[in-house]
Design a protein around this motif. Structure first.
Motif, mmCIF file in Angstrom:
data_model
loop_
_atom_site.group_PDB
_atom_site.id
_atom_site.type_symbol
_atom_site.label_atom_id
_atom_site.label_comp_id
_atom_site.label_asym_id
_atom_site.label_seq_id
_atom_site.Cartn_x
_atom_site.Cartn_y
_atom_site.Cartn_z
ATOM 1 N N SER A 11 -8.203 -21.311 1.475
ATOM 2 C CA SER A 11 -8.789 -22.482 2.104
ATOM 3 C C SER A 11 -10.282 -22.255 2.267
ATOM 4 O O SER A 11 -10.723 -21.146 2.547
ATOM 5 C CB SER A 11 -8.157 -22.734 3.467
ATOM 6 O OG SER A 11 -8.843 -23.770 4.123
ATOM 7 N N ARG A 16 -12.997 -29.344 0.111
ATOM 8 C CA ARG A 16 -11.790 -29.117 -0.684
ATOM 9 C C ARG A 16 -11.953 -27.940 -1.639
ATOM 10 O O ARG A 16 -12.956 -27.808 -2.317
ATOM 11 C CB ARG A 16 -11.480 -30.355 -1.544
ATOM 12 C CG ARG A 16 -10.948 -31.518 -0.768
ATOM 13 C CD ARG A 16 -10.474 -32.571 -1.739
ATOM 14 N NE ARG A 16 -10.250 -33.837 -1.085
ATOM 15 C CZ ARG A 16 -9.811 -34.914 -1.704
ATOM 16 N NH1 ARG A 16 -9.561 -34.880 -2.999
ATOM 17 N NH2 ARG A 16 -9.621 -36.028 -1.038
ATOM 18 N N SER A 20 -6.586 -25.817 -4.888
ATOM 19 C CA SER A 20 -5.576 -26.243 -3.914
ATOM 20 C C SER A 20 -5.386 -27.757 -3.938
ATOM 21 O O SER A 20 -4.261 -28.253 -3.859
ATOM 22 C CB SER A 20 -5.987 -25.812 -2.503
ATOM 23 O OG SER A 20 -5.993 -24.408 -2.405
ATOM 24 N N ALA A 51 1.443 -25.528 0.583
ATOM 25 C CA ALA A 51 0.211 -25.741 1.351
ATOM 26 C C ALA A 51 0.583 -26.144 2.765
ATOM 27 O O ALA A 51 1.673 -26.652 3.022
ATOM 28 C CB ALA A 51 -0.624 -26.842 0.699
ATOM 29 N N THR A 55 -3.909 -28.627 6.195
ATOM 30 C CA THR A 55 -4.837 -28.666 5.050
ATOM 31 C C THR A 55 -4.778 -30.021 4.368
ATOM 32 O O THR A 55 -5.813 -30.624 4.051
ATOM 33 C CB THR A 55 -4.489 -27.554 4.039
ATOM 34 O OG1 THR A 55 -4.649 -26.289 4.675
ATOM 35 C CG2 THR A 55 -5.374 -27.628 2.810
ATOM 36 N N ARG A 58 -6.391 -32.584 6.492
ATOM 37 C CA ARG A 58 -7.844 -32.412 6.575
ATOM 38 C C ARG A 58 -8.529 -33.084 5.380
ATOM 39 O O ARG A 58 -9.604 -33.655 5.498
ATOM 40 C CB ARG A 58 -8.178 -30.917 6.623
ATOM 41 C CG ARG A 58 -9.662 -30.627 6.831
ATOM 42 C CD ARG A 58 -9.894 -29.189 7.276
ATOM 43 N NE ARG A 58 -9.399 -28.212 6.315
ATOM 44 C CZ ARG A 58 -8.400 -27.359 6.558
ATOM 45 N NH1 ARG A 58 -7.781 -27.372 7.720
ATOM 46 N NH2 ARG A 58 -8.014 -26.501 5.631
ATOM 47 N N TRP A 59 -7.882 -33.039 4.223
ATOM 48 C CA TRP A 59 -8.482 -33.600 3.007
ATOM 49 C C TRP A 59 -8.067 -35.044 2.758
ATOM 50 O O TRP A 59 -8.784 -35.799 2.129
ATOM 51 C CB TRP A 59 -8.115 -32.726 1.807
ATOM 52 C CG TRP A 59 -8.678 -31.331 1.893
ATOM 53 C CD1 TRP A 59 -9.726 -30.909 2.666
ATOM 54 C CD2 TRP A 59 -8.220 -30.181 1.189
ATOM 55 N NE1 TRP A 59 -9.942 -29.577 2.476
ATOM 56 C CE2 TRP A 59 -9.040 -29.087 1.578
ATOM 57 C CE3 TRP A 59 -7.204 -29.954 0.270
ATOM 58 C CZ2 TRP A 59 -8.874 -27.810 1.065
ATOM 59 C CZ3 TRP A 59 -7.038 -28.683 -0.248
ATOM 60 C CH2 TRP A 59 -7.866 -27.617 0.154
#
Length: 198
Positions: A11, A16, A20, A51, A55, A58-59
């Protein structure tokens, strides 16, 4: 830490990590293929991509935002530039209908529109995506204005909305097999309405 773990995806915070992000989008596509929209969840994507849910969120702040990215990655619709506004708009609609009909993208987009009716986050994500598409379609009208095919006072965004409305109606009613003559007739009605006075 083992060698395999050291080689694993790392991460990099809010920015980003391309590796991932690609794995997450590919996992989302796989979940859609296998479980359909009804079985699609961030949990299922996280498991598939190995994942963390934080995460993903967040994206992509919502399930709809992730689905729109999946849709955008699958969407390869040519926007013609033939030098004639009627040919450009008809060609664009024919390409769009074929793409929606012949790939999973039609089902994804139809499901996003449906979810947007009851989910504010999905509605906001769809509105933001549609704003970009409106500008893209509007460019065909602006090019036609420069050629003198469209009256100077015509709002290209409103014309783009009319074209999108026609497309969405066909998508939502699963009438993507419309033949070229019917599409051209609809486009001709629009083009006549925006042509300069003679």
């Amino acid at each position: 830490m083992g060698e395999a773990a050291a080689r694993g995806r790392k991460s990099i915070g809010a920015k980003r990590n391309p590796e991932s992000a690609d794995a997450i989008v590919e996992a989302a596509e796989a979940v859609l293929r296998e479980a359909g929209y009804a079985g699609f969840s961030i949990e299922a994507v996280a498991r598939r991509a190995r994942a963390g849910k934080p995460t993903i969120y967040r994206w992509w702040p919502s399930k709809a935002a992730l689905l729109i990215e999946v849709y955008q990655r699958q969407k390869h619709v040519e926007t013609p530039d033939t030098g004639n506004v009627e040919d450009d708009l008809a060609g664009f609609l024919e390409n769009l209908f074929a793409h929606w009909r012949d790939t999973p993208s039609g089902n994804i987009y139809r499901s996003l529109i449906a979810e947007a009716q009851s989910d504010e986050t999905a509605a906001a994500a769809l509105a933001e995506y549609s704003k970009g598409r409106r500008s893209h379609t509007g460019l065909m009208i602006e090019r036609a204005k420069a050629r003198g095919e469209v009256a100077a006072d015509v709002d290209a965004g409103i014309v783009a909305d009319l074209i999108a409305s026609y497309a969405w109606r066909h998508l939502l009613s699963n009438r993507l097999g419309e033949d070229e003559a019917a599409i051209r007739a609809a486009v001709r009605y629009v083009v006549r309405g925006i042509a300069p006075a003679r």
